[in-house]
Design a protein around this motif. Structure first.
Motif, short mmCIF file in Angstrom:
data_model
loop_
_atom_site.label_atom_id
_atom_site.label_comp_id
_atom_site.label_asym_id
_atom_site.label_seq_id
_atom_site.Cartn_x
_atom_site.Cartn_y
_atom_site.Cartn_z
N VAL A 130 0.85 -1.19 0.00
CA VAL A 130 0.00 0.00 0.00
C VAL A 130 0.89 1.24 0.00
O VAL A 130 1.86 1.31 0.74
N ASN A 153 -2.79 5.46 1.14
CA ASN A 153 -3.98 4.64 1.41
C ASN A 153 -4.43 3.88 0.17
O ASN A 153 -5.53 3.34 0.13
N LYS A 165 5.26 -0.28 8.54
CA LYS A 165 4.97 1.03 7.96
C LYS A 165 6.33 1.71 7.83
O LYS A 165 7.11 1.72 8.78
#
Length: 192
Positions: A93, A96, A133
């Protein structure tokens, strides 16, 4: 307005109809009283509620663009491989937006955390299967983007223990298995 699906694929320059019969919509243009497609896509005819108005003919692109990582973007990815110098990440990803194509990234030892970079051990920061992340810091080389988890809010956001349970972060560098209470090292992301 009612959209009548015709599912006819069209290409730029393909004649769609006459200007006196349709209103030119998105993805079309008019020339000499004729309407043409300006993009590759599917032809749609939208019939207005008011019978006095002409139907709108438009062309929508077949598929939307996939997300492509760029410097400064935050990504979510899965650790697929670790070695003493770097962790390899499958980027899933960007921001988003899910990636439709396969992109890989690399987190080098010097990009894992901001302080004590020389003491970083990749295996104590990431394990294959961890969801992380990270930030894109460079377009890298031909094989992968260079990523960083040096900020507090970046790092491992999901990990499973050897026992198969979802681990819980207990500090910025440790996660604990709720089943076995075993503590494993990770570079944890601070919850935002």
């Amino acid at each position: 307005m009612k959209d009548t699906p015709s599912y006819e694929a069209v290409t730029p320059g393909q004649r769609l109809g006459y200007a006196q019969e349709y209103i030119a919509g998105n993805g079309t243009y008019e020339r000499d009283g004729l309407l043409y497609a300006s993009v590759v896509g599917i032809r749609h005819i939208t019939t207005p509620e008011n019978k006095d108005q002409l139907p709108i003919i438009s062309v929508s692109k077949e598929k939307e663009q996939s997300a492509v990582p760029d410097v400064g973007n935050l990504i979510t990815g899965k650790i697929i491989r670790v070695n003493p110098h770097q962790a390899t990440v499958a980027i899933m990803v960007v921001g988003n937006v899910p990636c439709k194509e396969d992109f890989t990234g690399a987190i080098r030892t010097q990009d894992v955390r901001a302080a004590e970079k020389d003491k970083v051990k990749i295996y104590n920061s990431f394990r294959p299967g961890d969801i992380i992340k990270a930030e894109v810091i460079s377009l890298g080389d031909s094989r992968s983007y260079f990523l960083s988890t040096a900020k507090n809010e970046l790092g491992v956001i999901f990990a499973t223990s050897v026992a198969g349970a979802t681990m819980i972060p207990i500090s910025w560098q440790e996660m604990q298995c709720p089943k076995t209470k075993t503590i494993e090292y990770r570079k944890c992301a601070k919850p935002v």
